[in-house]
Design a protein around this motif. Structure first.
Motif, short mmCIF file in Angstrom:
data_model
loop_
_atom_site.label_atom_id
_atom_site.label_comp_id
_atom_site.label_asym_id
_atom_site.label_seq_id
_atom_site.Cartn_x
_atom_site.Cartn_y
_atom_site.Cartn_z
N GLY A 1 19.90 -132.02 -15.56
CA GLY A 1 18.93 -132.06 -14.46
C GLY A 1 18.68 -130.72 -13.77
O GLY A 1 17.87 -130.65 -12.84
N LEU A 2 19.36 -129.67 -14.21
CA LEU A 2 19.05 -128.34 -13.68
C LEU A 2 17.86 -127.77 -14.46
O LEU A 2 17.58 -128.23 -15.56
CB LEU A 2 20.25 -127.40 -13.85
N ILE A 3 17.20 -126.78 -13.88
CA ILE A 3 16.19 -126.04 -14.66
C ILE A 3 16.90 -124.77 -15.15
O ILE A 3 17.35 -123.96 -14.34
CB ILE A 3 14.97 -125.65 -13.79
N ARG A 4 17.02 -124.63 -16.47
CA ARG A 4 17.75 -123.48 -17.02
C ARG A 4 16.78 -122.50 -17.68
O ARG A 4 16.09 -122.83 -18.63
CB ARG A 4 18.80 -123.95 -18.05
N VAL A 5 16.79 -121.29 -17.13
CA VAL A 5 15.92 -120.22 -17.61
C VAL A 5 16.81 -119.25 -18.38
O VAL A 5 17.78 -118.73 -17.82
CB VAL A 5 15.29 -119.53 -16.37
N ALA A 6 16.51 -119.03 -19.65
CA ALA A 6 17.40 -118.21 -20.46
C ALA A 6 16.60 -117.22 -21.31
O ALA A 6 16.34 -117.45 -22.49
CB ALA A 6 18.27 -119.11 -21.35
N PRO A 7 16.20 -116.11 -20.69
CA PRO A 7 15.45 -115.08 -21.44
C PRO A 7 16.41 -114.15 -22.20
O PRO A 7 17.57 -114.02 -21.83
CB PRO A 7 14.73 -114.30 -20.33
N HIS A 8 15.91 -113.52 -23.24
CA HIS A 8 16.74 -112.60 -24.04
C HIS A 8 15.99 -111.26 -24.14
O HIS A 8 14.99 -111.05 -23.46
CB HIS A 8 16.97 -113.23 -25.41
N TRP A 9 16.47 -110.42 -25.05
CA TRP A 9 15.94 -109.06 -25.08
C TRP A 9 14.43 -108.95 -25.34
O TRP A 9 13.79 -108.04 -24.80
CB TRP A 9 16.74 -108.18 -26.04
N PRO A 10 13.79 -109.87 -26.12
CA PRO A 10 12.35 -109.66 -26.33
C PRO A 10 11.50 -110.10 -25.14
O PRO A 10 10.30 -109.82 -25.11
CB PRO A 10 12.03 -110.54 -27.55
N ASN A 11 12.07 -110.84 -24.18
CA ASN A 11 11.28 -111.30 -23.03
C ASN A 11 10.95 -110.12 -22.11
O ASN A 11 11.70 -109.14 -22.07
CB ASN A 11 12.04 -112.37 -22.24
N ASP A 12 9.84 -110.26 -21.36
CA ASP A 12 9.49 -109.15 -20.45
C ASP A 12 9.06 -109.65 -19.08
O ASP A 12 8.89 -110.86 -18.87
CB ASP A 12 8.45 -108.22 -21.08
N LEU A 13 8.87 -108.72 -18.17
CA LEU A 13 8.57 -109.06 -16.76
C LEU A 13 7.20 -109.72 -16.60
O LEU A 13 7.02 -110.55 -15.72
CB LEU A 13 8.63 -107.80 -15.90
N ALA A 14 6.24 -109.35 -17.47
CA ALA A 14 4.90 -109.92 -17.34
C ALA A 14 4.96 -111.44 -17.48
O ALA A 14 4.20 -112.17 -16.83
CB ALA A 14 3.97 -109.32 -18.39
#
Ligand SMILES: Cc1ncc(COP(=O)(O)O)c(C=O)c1O
Length: 402
Positions: free
Chosen positions: A376-389
């Motif tokens: 039930g949590l919202i889990r945000v899991a970005p890695h190296w290819p993700n960006d700020l935009a």
């Protein structure tokens, strides 16, 4: 073993650049669940299939060297030697193999943590039944307040005597990075060993088994399909060299023996059933494996080595900074710890009462944004290819949905 020439020597990868992921969904924040396949993974798997299309046996022979090279690569990535590793199918399979191989004595105590991913609980429950062990559970909440408080709670249990502490390097729900070195030292100080489930750490958080130090990890296991950027079906187990001799060969199979392949390669008279089981970690490779998965794993790992986990973690933290601000603006509660050394690739939020996590996940999904919702949590899991935009796309989608 001769190693095949390294096809990744000249690879190019830049933090925040998804050129290796041209088909990836708009905003992919699901790395703590399942990695997408990069062009490198696709190429390596394609080459593997092409060799197997020409002939299974010849394909097998051609890819032997790749696995030796992968073992070196994976070992270097965690501060181990290739001989300390065994390939396995998944974290779970690795934990089961280790748990069943330890030379338990009835009444041995095993310390687990409340709130762990079940992969790091079920195998210990099973060996507790089979070998007459006592399981003890330490809450994670004190670690969340501070490492000191958590270590005090653990030490309280360790002082009563324990054979093993089993812990995840990064907690799957909160993203809390556990103080593994300190846990290892505290465990060893009371004669206990430490097992680490490394799947939520490896690839996004610097991680070292501390081989030969007083903070040495005794055993570890990981699948390759999350931050290591491989596919499901292939991972590896680490066994500290000083622990191998005591392991029982309960999980041995035909490939665990000394000279296991002689009867297939060395002519007649080699078919015997009395060969010793190898006294090296790779006795835990009992039979045929997912060689295609191991091909993918190397292609996932290579860019991570190229970029370095320290730089990847720093990059991911700049994304977390922004995501945290965005979700907080909408009344979500961040589970991110204040202590930088407790941070990881996972950033999780508690939903405000008015928000249903399942509905939100689906709404975001329709906008091309992938998040997970563990418990039930919202889990945000970005890695190296993700960006700020991408963060601004999520901000816009949240404003529209809520
Ligand atoms: C901490 C942890 N361990 C293990 C797993 C999965 O184990 P396996 O590789 O066996 O599927 C997960 C997530 O899926 C996890 O978060």
């Amino acid at each position: 073993m001769t190693h095949a020439p390294d096809p990744f020597e000249t690879l190019e990868a830049t933090l925040g650049d998804r050129a290796l992921y041209p088909e990836l969904e708009d905003v992919y924040l699901g790395w703590a669940a399942i990695a997408p396949a990069s062009t490198l993974v696709r190429a390596q798997v394609g080459a593997f299939l092409s060799d197997y299309a020409k002939g299974g046996l010849s394909g097998f022979g051609r890819w032997l060297g790749q696995r030796a090279r992968l073992k070196e690569r994976a070992a270097a990535f965690v501060g181990a030697e290739a001989t300390d590793l065994a390939f396995c199918q998944s974290t779970t399979q690795g934990i089961i193999a280790l748990a069943r191989s330890i030379d338990w004595k009835p009444g041995d105590r095993v310390i687990l943590f409340d709130g762990e991913f079940p992969a790091n609980v079920t195998p210990w429950q099973r060996v507790a039944v089979d070998f007459g062990l006592e399981l003890v559970t330490v809450p994670l909440a004190p670690f969340f307040r501070s490492h000191e408080e958590g270590l005090a709670a653990l030490s309280h249990e360790l002082r009563k005597g324990a054979r093993l502490v089993a812990v995840s390097a990064v907690q799957f729900q909160s993203g809390l990075r556990m103080p593994i070195e300190a846990i290892a030292k505290a465990s060893h100080a009371t004669g206990a060993e430490i097992f680490v489930d490394a799947i939520q750490a490896l690839g996004v958080v610097p991680f070292d088994v501390g081989r030969g130090t007083d903070a040495a990890i005794d055993y570890a296991a990981t699948g390759g399909h999350k931050w290591l950027a491989g596919l499901e079906g292939a991972g590896f187990v680490y066994v500290a060299p000083e622990r191998v001799a005591a392991l029982e060969p309960r999980m041995a199979g035909w490939l665990s023996h000394e000279g296991a392949l002689d009867f297939l390669l060395a002519g007649s008279g080699h078919l015997r059933y009395d060969r010793a089981v190898r006294k090296s970690a790779d006795f835990l490779e009992p039979g045929a494996q997912s060689h295609i998965g191991l091909a993918a794993l190397e292609a996932g790992l290579a860019p991570l080595q190229h970029l370095g986990p320290g730089a990847i973690l720093a990059h991911v933290q700049t994304l977390h900074d922004r995501y945290e601000a965005i979700f907080r603006e909408h009344g979500f509660g961040s589970l991110r710890t204040e202590e930088p050394e407790g941070r990881s690739g996972i950033l999780s939020f508690e939903c405000p009462e008015s928000v249903d996590p399942i509905a939100l996940q689906h709404g975001l999904r329709d906008d091309g944004i992938v998040v997970a919702i563990p418990d039930g949590l919202i889990r945000v899991a970005p890695h190296w290819p993700n960006d700020l935009a991408e963060c601004e796309r999520v901000a816009k989608a949240l404003s529209e949905l809520l």
